[in-house]
Write a protein that holds these residues in place. Structure first.
Motif, PDB file in Angstrom:
ATOM      1  N   GLY A 117       0.819  -1.216   0.000  1.00 52.16           N
ATOM      2  CA  GLY A 117       0.000   0.000   0.000  1.00 52.16           C
ATOM      3  C   GLY A 117       0.847   1.258   0.000  1.00 52.16           C
ATOM      4  N   PHE A 118       1.940   1.246   0.748  1.00 48.81           N
ATOM      5  CA  PHE A 118       2.832   2.403   0.775  1.00 48.81           C
ATOM      6  C   PHE A 118       3.409   2.678  -0.607  1.00 48.81           C
ATOM      7  N   VAL A 119       3.820   1.628  -1.287  1.00 51.35           N
ATOM      8  CA  VAL A 119       4.376   1.780  -2.638  1.00 51.35           C
ATOM      9  C   VAL A 119       3.307   2.316  -3.588  1.00 51.35           C
ATOM     10  N   MET A 120       2.082   1.796  -3.472  1.00 52.08           N
ATOM     11  CA  MET A 120       0.998   2.257  -4.335  1.00 52.08           C
ATOM     12  C   MET A 120       0.729   3.749  -4.130  1.00 52.08           C
ATOM     13  N   TRP A 121       0.612   4.172  -2.869  1.00 51.59           N
ATOM     14  CA  TRP A 121       0.318   5.580  -2.605  1.00 51.59           C
ATOM     15  C   TRP A 121       1.492   6.470  -2.976  1.00 51.59           C
ATOM     16  N   ALA A 122       2.712   5.964  -2.876  1.00 49.33           N
ATOM     17  CA  ALA A 122       3.877   6.744  -3.305  1.00 49.33           C
ATOM     18  C   ALA A 122       3.855   6.956  -4.817  1.00 49.33           C
ATOM     19  N   LEU A 123       3.474   5.930  -5.571  1.00 51.14           N
ATOM     20  CA  LEU A 123       3.363   6.079  -7.032  1.00 51.14           C
ATOM     21  C   LEU A 123       2.245   7.054  -7.401  1.00 51.14           C
ATOM     22  N   ILE A 124       1.137   6.987  -6.680  1.00 44.47           N
ATOM     23  CA  ILE A 124       0.040   7.917  -6.950  1.00 44.47           C
ATOM     24  C   ILE A 124       0.465   9.342  -6.607  1.00 44.47           C
ATOM     25  N   ALA A 125       1.203   9.515  -5.512  1.00 42.36           N
ATOM     26  CA  ALA A 125       1.707  10.850  -5.166  1.00 42.36           C
ATOM     27  C   ALA A 125       2.616  11.383  -6.263  1.00 42.36           C
TER      28      ALA A 125
ATOM     29  N   LEU B 245       0.747  13.276   0.987  1.00 41.30           N
ATOM     30  CA  LEU B 245       2.147  13.476   1.359  1.00 41.30           C
ATOM     31  C   LEU B 245       2.337  13.375   2.878  1.00 41.30           C
ATOM     32  N   PHE B 246       1.356  13.851   3.637  1.00 41.36           N
ATOM     33  CA  PHE B 246       1.417  13.716   5.094  1.00 41.36           C
ATOM     34  C   PHE B 246       1.393  12.236   5.489  1.00 41.36           C
ATOM     35  N   TYR B 247       0.538  11.454   4.827  1.00 38.78           N
ATOM     36  CA  TYR B 247       0.462  10.021   5.096  1.00 38.78           C
ATOM     37  C   TYR B 247       1.793   9.338   4.795  1.00 38.78           C
ATOM     38  N   LEU B 248       2.364   9.660   3.653  1.00 34.91           N
ATOM     39  CA  LEU B 248       3.637   9.041   3.279  1.00 34.91           C
ATOM     40  C   LEU B 248       4.767   9.446   4.227  1.00 34.91           C
ATOM     41  N   ALA B 249       4.736  10.687   4.692  1.00 32.81           N
ATOM     42  CA  ALA B 249       5.788  11.168   5.590  1.00 32.81           C
ATOM     43  C   ALA B 249       5.684  10.559   6.982  1.00 32.81           C
TER      44      ALA B 249
ATOM     45  N   LEU C 105      -5.923  -0.652 -10.080  1.00 31.81           N
ATOM     46  CA  LEU C 105      -6.294  -2.004 -10.506  1.00 31.81           C
ATOM     47  C   LEU C 105      -5.236  -3.030 -10.104  1.00 31.81           C
ATOM     48  N   ALA C 106      -3.975  -2.703 -10.308  1.00 28.90           N
ATOM     49  CA  ALA C 106      -2.889  -3.627  -9.957  1.00 28.90           C
ATOM     50  C   ALA C 106      -2.857  -3.867  -8.449  1.00 28.90           C
ATOM     51  N   PHE C 107      -3.049  -2.813  -7.656  1.00 28.98           N
ATOM     52  CA  PHE C 107      -3.071  -2.987  -6.199  1.00 28.98           C
ATOM     53  C   PHE C 107      -4.229  -3.882  -5.777  1.00 28.98           C
TER      54      PHE C 107
END
Length: 103
Positions: A9-17, A39-43, A82-84
């Protein structure tokens, strides 16, 4: 953090960011809250165990911002989602009731 967390999930949201940031300055001005929440979530992902709970409150805004992307970024956004979904589904296949059942 929970030992059952895979980090997918972290990788997915980083790609979306990355896709949101690549869209440009005017897009970021219109979608400041969604981008800021992401960005707050990722940080804070590795700093606090409640980062995901806080992000759940803003995930709808991030998804709506992703739908306003243009050209290849919109297709990339949909492909990442979709991939996630498929990866998450495959990871849960062997568990009772897809991970919602008792063991």
């Amino acid at each position: 953090m929970d030992s059952g967390v895979s980090g997918v999930g972290f990788v997915m949201w980083a790609l979306i960011a990355l896709l949101l940031v690549l869209q440009g300055r005017s897009f970021l001005d219109k979608n400041t809250f969604a981008t800021g929440a992401l960005l707050f979530y990722l940080a804070t992902y590795f700093l606090t165990p409640i980062a995901g709970r806080l992000f759940e409150s803003a995930v709808l805004f991030v998804l709506l911002a992703g739908l306003t992307l243009t050209s290849y970024r919109k297709y990339g956004f949909m492909l990442i989602i979709l991939a996630f979904t498929l990866v998450y589904f495959i990871m849960k296949l062997g568990q009772p009731l897809m991970g919602f059942g008792t063991t």
